[in-house]
Design a protein around this motif. Structure first.
Motif, PDB file in Angstrom:
ATOM      1  N   VAL A 262       0.844  -1.193   0.000  1.00  0.00           N
ATOM      2  CA  VAL A 262       0.000   0.000   0.000  1.00  0.00           C
ATOM      3  C   VAL A 262       0.876   1.239   0.000  1.00  0.00           C
ATOM      4  CG1 VAL A 262      -1.777   1.293   1.246  1.00  0.00           C
ATOM      5  CG2 VAL A 262      -1.853  -1.200   1.195  1.00  0.00           C
ATOM      6  N   GLU A 263       0.548   2.206  -0.852  1.00  0.00           N
ATOM      7  CA  GLU A 263       1.304   3.449  -0.930  1.00  0.00           C
ATOM      8  C   GLU A 263       1.067   4.305   0.310  1.00  0.00           C
ATOM      9  OE1 GLU A 263       3.500   4.529  -2.923  1.00  0.00           O
ATOM     10  OE2 GLU A 263       3.609   6.620  -2.370  1.00  0.00           O
ATOM     11  N   GLY A 264       2.097   4.975   0.777  1.00  0.00           N
ATOM     12  CA  GLY A 264       1.970   5.857   1.932  1.00  0.00           C
ATOM     13  C   GLY A 264       1.919   5.074   3.236  1.00  0.00           C
ATOM     14  N   LYS A 265       1.394   5.727   4.256  1.00  0.00           N
ATOM     15  CA  LYS A 265       1.266   5.096   5.567  1.00  0.00           C
ATOM     16  C   LYS A 265      -0.156   5.280   6.084  1.00  0.00           C
ATOM     17  CE  LYS A 265       6.107   5.506   6.986  1.00  0.00           C
ATOM     18  NZ  LYS A 265       7.046   5.984   8.022  1.00  0.00           N
ATOM     19  N   ALA A 266      -0.687   4.222   6.655  1.00  0.00           N
ATOM     20  CA  ALA A 266      -2.036   4.268   7.209  1.00  0.00           C
ATOM     21  C   ALA A 266      -2.002   4.883   8.604  1.00  0.00           C
ATOM     22  CB  ALA A 266      -2.627   2.859   7.267  1.00  0.00           C
ATOM     23  N   GLY A 267      -2.994   5.664   8.917  1.00  0.00           N
ATOM     24  CA  GLY A 267      -3.053   6.307  10.216  1.00  0.00           C
ATOM     25  C   GLY A 267      -3.383   5.325  11.329  1.00  0.00           C
ATOM     26  N   MET A 268      -2.699   5.489  12.455  1.00  0.00           N
ATOM     27  CA  MET A 268      -2.974   4.664  13.628  1.00  0.00           C
ATOM     28  C   MET A 268      -2.987   5.563  14.847  1.00  0.00           C
ATOM     29  SD  MET A 268      -1.205   1.088  14.810  1.00  0.00           S
ATOM     30  CE  MET A 268      -1.908   0.123  16.153  1.00  0.00           C
ATOM     31  N   ALA A 269      -3.935   5.328  15.726  1.00  0.00           N
ATOM     32  CA  ALA A 269      -4.056   6.131  16.938  1.00  0.00           C
ATOM     33  C   ALA A 269      -3.934   5.240  18.163  1.00  0.00           C
ATOM     34  CB  ALA A 269      -5.392   6.864  16.961  1.00  0.00           C
ATOM     35  N   ALA A 270      -2.983   5.582  19.035  1.00  0.00           N
ATOM     36  CA  ALA A 270      -2.849   4.912  20.327  1.00  0.00           C
ATOM     37  C   ALA A 270      -3.552   5.783  21.362  1.00  0.00           C
ATOM     38  CB  ALA A 270      -1.384   4.726  20.684  1.00  0.00           C
ATOM     39  N   ILE A 271      -4.560   5.218  22.029  1.00  0.00           N
ATOM     40  CA  ILE A 271      -5.415   5.985  22.936  1.00  0.00           C
ATOM     41  C   ILE A 271      -5.280   5.445  24.354  1.00  0.00           C
ATOM     42  CG2 ILE A 271      -7.809   6.630  23.450  1.00  0.00           C
ATOM     43  CD1 ILE A 271      -8.404   6.217  20.449  1.00  0.00           C
ATOM     44  N   ALA A 272      -5.025   6.356  25.276  1.00  0.00           N
ATOM     45  CA  ALA A 272      -4.965   5.961  26.684  1.00  0.00           C
ATOM     46  C   ALA A 272      -6.379   5.657  27.178  1.00  0.00           C
ATOM     47  CB  ALA A 272      -4.339   7.072  27.515  1.00  0.00           C
TER      48      ALA A 272
ATOM     49  N   ALA B  64     -11.993  11.914   5.308  1.00  0.00           N
ATOM     50  CA  ALA B  64     -11.815  10.461   5.297  1.00  0.00           C
ATOM     51  C   ALA B  64     -10.351  10.043   5.385  1.00  0.00           C
ATOM     52  CB  ALA B  64     -12.461   9.873   4.044  1.00  0.00           C
ATOM     53  N   TYR B  65      -9.463  10.765   4.687  1.00  0.00           N
ATOM     54  CA  TYR B  65      -8.063  10.351   4.670  1.00  0.00           C
ATOM     55  C   TYR B  65      -7.356  10.574   5.998  1.00  0.00           C
ATOM     56  CZ  TYR B  65      -7.300  15.351   3.773  1.00  0.00           C
ATOM     57  OH  TYR B  65      -7.305  16.731   3.852  1.00  0.00           O
ATOM     58  N   SER B  66      -7.936  11.402   6.892  1.00  0.00           N
ATOM     59  CA  SER B  66      -7.305  11.670   8.188  1.00  0.00           C
ATOM     60  C   SER B  66      -7.792  10.732   9.292  1.00  0.00           C
ATOM     61  CB  SER B  66      -7.572  13.120   8.622  1.00  0.00           C
ATOM     62  OG  SER B  66      -6.897  14.031   7.807  1.00  0.00           O
ATOM     63  N   ARG B  67      -8.870  10.003   9.045  1.00  0.00           N
ATOM     64  CA  ARG B  67      -9.410   9.126  10.093  1.00  0.00           C
ATOM     65  C   ARG B  67      -8.498   7.914  10.266  1.00  0.00           C
ATOM     66  NH1 ARG B  67     -15.042   9.320   6.859  1.00  0.00           N
ATOM     67  NH2 ARG B  67     -15.364  11.582   7.043  1.00  0.00           N
ATOM     68  N   PRO B  68      -8.109   7.608  11.499  1.00  0.00           N
ATOM     69  CA  PRO B  68      -7.198   6.476  11.727  1.00  0.00           C
ATOM     70  C   PRO B  68      -7.769   5.168  11.204  1.00  0.00           C
ATOM     71  CG  PRO B  68      -7.375   7.836  13.693  1.00  0.00           C
ATOM     72  CD  PRO B  68      -8.424   8.328  12.745  1.00  0.00           C
ATOM     73  N   ILE B  69      -6.924   4.386  10.554  1.00  0.00           N
ATOM     74  CA  ILE B  69      -7.328   3.066  10.072  1.00  0.00           C
ATOM     75  C   ILE B  69      -7.237   2.044  11.201  1.00  0.00           C
ATOM     76  CG2 ILE B  69      -6.828   1.261   8.364  1.00  0.00           C
ATOM     77  CD1 ILE B  69      -7.833   3.886   7.186  1.00  0.00           C
ATOM     78  N   PHE B  70      -6.287   2.263  12.109  1.00  0.00           N
ATOM     79  CA  PHE B  70      -6.090   1.354  13.235  1.00  0.00           C
ATOM     80  C   PHE B  70      -6.197   2.115  14.549  1.00  0.00           C
ATOM     81  CE2 PHE B  70      -3.530  -0.256   9.677  1.00  0.00           C
ATOM     82  CZ  PHE B  70      -4.032  -1.542   9.550  1.00  0.00           C
TER      83      PHE B  70
ATOM     84  N   THR C 283       8.189   6.369  19.065  1.00  0.00           N
ATOM     85  CA  THR C 283       9.147   5.462  18.441  1.00  0.00           C
ATOM     86  C   THR C 283       8.742   4.005  18.611  1.00  0.00           C
ATOM     87  OG1 THR C 283      10.924   7.061  18.844  1.00  0.00           O
ATOM     88  CG2 THR C 283      11.567   4.796  18.321  1.00  0.00           C
ATOM     89  N   ARG C 284       8.429   3.609  19.846  1.00  0.00           N
ATOM     90  CA  ARG C 284       8.044   2.219  20.098  1.00  0.00           C
ATOM     91  C   ARG C 284       6.731   1.873  19.414  1.00  0.00           C
ATOM     92  NH1 ARG C 284       4.718  -0.365  23.815  1.00  0.00           N
ATOM     93  NH2 ARG C 284       4.230   1.609  24.844  1.00  0.00           N
ATOM     94  N   LEU C 285       5.793   2.818  19.452  1.00  0.00           N
ATOM     95  CA  LEU C 285       4.482   2.573  18.852  1.00  0.00           C
ATOM     96  C   LEU C 285       4.594   2.356  17.345  1.00  0.00           C
ATOM     97  CD1 LEU C 285       2.436   5.307  20.774  1.00  0.00           C
ATOM     98  CD2 LEU C 285       2.472   2.845  21.229  1.00  0.00           C
ATOM     99  N   ARG C 286       5.404   3.204  16.688  1.00  0.00           N
ATOM    100  CA  ARG C 286       5.587   3.052  15.240  1.00  0.00           C
ATOM    101  C   ARG C 286       6.212   1.683  14.916  1.00  0.00           C
ATOM    102  NH1 ARG C 286       7.966   8.383  15.262  1.00  0.00           N
ATOM    103  NH2 ARG C 286       6.499   9.971  14.537  1.00  0.00           N
ATOM    104  N   LYS C 287       7.196   1.310  15.711  1.00  0.00           N
ATOM    105  CA  LYS C 287       7.913   0.059  15.460  1.00  0.00           C
ATOM    106  C   LYS C 287       6.980  -1.143  15.586  1.00  0.00           C
ATOM    107  CE  LYS C 287      12.005  -2.547  16.932  1.00  0.00           C
ATOM    108  NZ  LYS C 287      13.155  -2.591  17.870  1.00  0.00           N
ATOM    109  N   GLU C 288       6.098  -1.136  16.582  1.00  0.00           N
ATOM    110  CA  GLU C 288       5.188  -2.270  16.803  1.00  0.00           C
ATOM    111  C   GLU C 288       4.029  -2.262  15.819  1.00  0.00           C
ATOM    112  OE1 GLU C 288       4.122  -1.860  20.868  1.00  0.00           O
ATOM    113  OE2 GLU C 288       6.005  -2.712  21.628  1.00  0.00           O
ATOM    114  N   GLY C 289       3.671  -1.088  15.312  1.00  0.00           N
ATOM    115  CA  GLY C 289       2.606  -0.998  14.328  1.00  0.00           C
ATOM    116  C   GLY C 289       1.305  -1.598  14.818  1.00  0.00           C
ATOM    117  N   PHE C 290       0.708  -2.477  13.991  1.00  0.00           N
ATOM    118  CA  PHE C 290      -0.554  -3.132  14.370  1.00  0.00           C
ATOM    119  C   PHE C 290      -0.366  -4.652  14.457  1.00  0.00           C
ATOM    120  CE2 PHE C 290      -0.280  -2.513   9.835  1.00  0.00           C
ATOM    121  CZ  PHE C 290      -0.705  -3.711   9.273  1.00  0.00           C
ATOM    122  N   ASP C 291       0.847  -5.062  14.782  1.00  0.00           N
ATOM    123  CA  ASP C 291       1.202  -6.479  14.833  1.00  0.00           C
ATOM    124  C   ASP C 291       0.592  -7.148  16.068  1.00  0.00           C
ATOM    125  OD1 ASP C 291       2.350  -8.972  14.796  1.00  0.00           O
ATOM    126  OD2 ASP C 291       4.407  -8.270  14.517  1.00  0.00           O
ATOM    127  N   VAL C 292      -0.403  -7.965  15.832  1.00  0.00           N
ATOM    128  CA  VAL C 292      -1.096  -8.625  16.954  1.00  0.00           C
ATOM    129  C   VAL C 292      -0.181  -9.619  17.666  1.00  0.00           C
ATOM    130  CG1 VAL C 292      -3.382  -8.374  15.936  1.00  0.00           C
ATOM    131  CG2 VAL C 292      -2.021 -10.393  15.397  1.00  0.00           C
TER     132      VAL C 292
END
Length: 646
Positions: free
Chosen positions: A547-557, A578-584, A602-611
């Motif tokens: 997929v081109e670009g990067k998908a948005g992800m939001a880490a929420i406390a 629509a393009y700004s709404r987090p995918i994950f 940094t840590r959040l980006r590295k882990e991504g959405f890897d279950v």
């Protein structure tokens, strides 16, 4: 270093041979042998490989410089150059509205923009005043900002996807005294009508929905009909180096910033594309990019206004209709962003994709992995890839179609075009400096930030910045090439190979690119935090295979497990495009912060959405269902393999 030593050795050998009166043929032969033996073969190889490209680039640069100097001497403006285009072929089709099929001739566009200018002048708007333009792409959009320019009024081109706070911010930060909006956006404007103030006039283009029309709105069409179509007298004091309009860019932090586009910048961006990619005056351009972007409005529409090409304006991109439209309108050039090419490849094969006359695709962001697939399947002979932000002074272009490259800089004559890749800390984007305090240039293969030396007296090297001076200062570094100079910071990391070709590596800072748009993480964080009662939120882009670009992800406390993803998505639909709404989404007890309360990503980006790595609750935005669904191993594997499309 080898080339310098080789040249010195060759020169020394030649001098000795002359001293002993050896015949010149032997002198050349021996000198060449010494030169090649001491490493000069690398230079010869470089020259042989890059000379045609570099010579054409040099010719292009000189051609643009001479044209810019002429227009600067004549104090030209975009309206003045357009008037010359109209005189050459007044009855030729200039713009076509794809939705209705309506054709605008050059004379028709000229007269429409004349009526806009005369109307604004009659209403008391003066040179330097700002009027916001908020509508979907169509010929009227071009006629409106062009008419404003004819009387020195500066247009603020607003992204039609913006809503609520972001929309109100863009309207206010420009200092606009009025807004012209499309009827299709009546409801969006009505939602912010209360914060715009009574002094900002509202003009609606088209027939608005009576249930959603903002208060104090005036219909534009009757006012333009009453205005004369005689050419308005050009305002005194407005010339080639003055402001034309504002294009909003996300930048690296905060709300969108209003980048200043002057007449000379509009001209040089359009001219570089026309001459650099060898366009012809009989070309027909299919433009499905939004006209609030420089790619659609300058690189695309600029060919119509300055060089007399016909441009087909598509209100919104449609992958299923793309090639059918190209056949219908006999298009020879198409514009793209990287995502468009991928969308087209994902479409089922149809007859139109082999019946069109398209010979060139021009744009940016086409990934090397799909470059050849795109050109082979759709029989497009040339890909004209380029790189450069609206406001930058260091744009580059791929003039010879080298797969994957976004441009080049000469290795033989690097100082002809004063741009560089300089070393940075890729986590912080802090410039790395040498012992003398200057930036450290990158060697081939080393990633670095692209920078361009600033010369405010040179239209090709100047940096006009943003409406906000503070934002402007953040994009300038000093003592970059030499002591005391200044340079524009692109904020983007590229890599240059041994031949000088440049390849896009990553978009740095607090933005990521998704669906062809720059998404500001701080803007999305602010929106989410507000919706969640000031909860700590970290937003970042994550890579998704294929997929081109990067998908948005939001880490929420969410330590108490009270966030409802379904309800949150309903709120995000109103608050963000629509393009700004987090995918994950990632729900975790706390968000990492520094001692100064800055969010750590940094840590959040590295882990991504890897279950497999993450034990927190994860959610995925299922576009078919229109809601967030829990992430599990099966869903994760489907996304990784490409079976589940974003």
């Amino acid at each position: 270093m080898h080339s310098v030593r080789g040249c010195a050795a060759a020169v020394g050998a030649l001098g000795l041979l002359r001293l002993f009166a050896i015949p010149w043929t032997w002198s050349v032969t021996v000198s060449l042998g010494v030169y090649l033996g001491s490493g000069g073969w690398r230079v010869l190889h470089l020259v042989c490989k890059t000379a045609p490209r570099d010579l054409f680039g040099l010719f292009l640069l000189l051609r643009i410089k001479l044209a810019v100097r002429r227009h600067q001497r004549e104090n030209s403006t975009v309206p003045k150059i357009f008037r010359e285009t109209v005189s050459r072929h007044p009855h030729k089709v200039a713009l076509v509205s794809e939705g209705s099929g309506e054709e605008w001739s050059f004379r028709g566009l000229d007269e429409y923009s004349d009526s806009v200018g005369n109307f604004l002048r009659a209403q008391g708007y003066l040179p330097g005043d700002v009027v916001a333009l908020y509508m979907e792409s169509r010929p009227e959009f071009v006629g409106l900002w062009l008419g404003m320019a004819k009387v020195g009024v500066e247009a603020a081109l607003i992204n039609f996807n913006l809503r609520l706070d972001a929309l109100a911010h863009c309207l206010s930060v420009s200092g606009a005294k009025a807004v012209v909006f499309g009827a299709e956006l009546s409801q969006a404007l009505a939602e912010v009508n209360g914060v715009l103030g009574k002094n900002m006039r509202r003009f609606c283009c088209g027939d608005p929905d009576p249930n959603h029309i903002p208060n104090n709105t005036e219909r534009l069409e009757p006012l333009l009909t009453a205005a004369t179509t005689q050419p308005p007298t050009p305002p005194p004091g407005i010339g080639f180096m003055d402001r034309l309009f504002y294009i909003y860019t996300s930048g690296t932090t905060g709300m969108p910033k209003a980048a200043i586009v002057v007449h000379s910048r509009y001209y040089r961006m359009a001219a570089f594309a026309f001459y650099g990619f060898r366009m012809r005056t009989d070309d027909v351009i299919y433009n499905s990019l939004p006209l609030y972007h420089s790619a659609g409005n300058i690189v695309g529409v600029g060919q119509c206004l300055l060089h007399g090409l016909t441009v087909i304006i598509k209100r919104k991109f449609s992958a299923s209709r793309f090639w059918d439209d190209c056949v219908t309108y006999n298009c020879t050039i198409v514009q793209y962003i990287g995502e468009i090419c991928r969308y087209l490849l994902n479409q089922p094969v149809r007859a139109a994709e082999s019946r069109h006359r398209v010979r060139m695709a021009i744009g940016n962001g086409l990934r090397p992995a799909i470059w050849r697939s795109f050109t082979h399947r759709f029989h497009v002979a040339q890909v004209a890839e380029f790189y450069g932000a609206t406001e930058c002074n260091c744009a580059v272009a791929n003039l010879d179609g080298t797969v994957g490259a976004c441009g080049f800089n000469s290795r033989i004559l690097p100082n002809i075009y004063p741009i560089r890749l300089v070393k940075v800390n890729e986590d912080t984007m802090e410039l790395i400096r040498g012992p003398e305090g200057l930036c450290v240039p990158c060697k081939p293969g080393e990633p670095g930030q692209l920078v361009g030396r600033i010369n405010q007296k040179d239209p090709l090297r100047r940096f006009d910045g943003y409406a906000n001076e503070s934002a402007t200062h953040k994009k300038i570094a000093y003592s970059v090439f030499r002591k005391g100079d200044s340079a524009y910071l692109s904020g983007d990391v590229l890599v240059m190979d041994s031949l000088g070709y440049m390849y896009f590596k990553d978009r740095s800072g607090d933005t990521f690119r998704w669906r062809g748009e720059n998404v500001s993480t701080t803007e999305v964080e602010a929106t989410l935090s507000h919706l969640l009662s000031m909860t700590d939120v970290a937003v970042y882009g994550v890579e998704v295979p294929g997929v081109e670009g990067k998908a948005g992800m939001a880490a929420i406390a969410d330590p108490d497990n009270i966030v409802r993803p379904d309800l949150l998505y309903q709120q995000l639909q109103r608050a963000l495009p629509a393009y700004s709404r987090p995918i994950f989404l990632r729900m975790l007890p706390t968000v990492d912060t520094t001692s100064t309360f800055k969010i750590q990503k940094t840590r959040l980006r590295k882990e991504g959405f890897d279950v497999h790595q993450i034990r927190d609750r994860l959610y995925f935005l299922d576009s078919k269902l229109g809601r967030y669904v829990p992430m599990d191993t099966e869903l994760y594997d489907g996304i990784q393999s490409g079976k589940i499309h974003l």
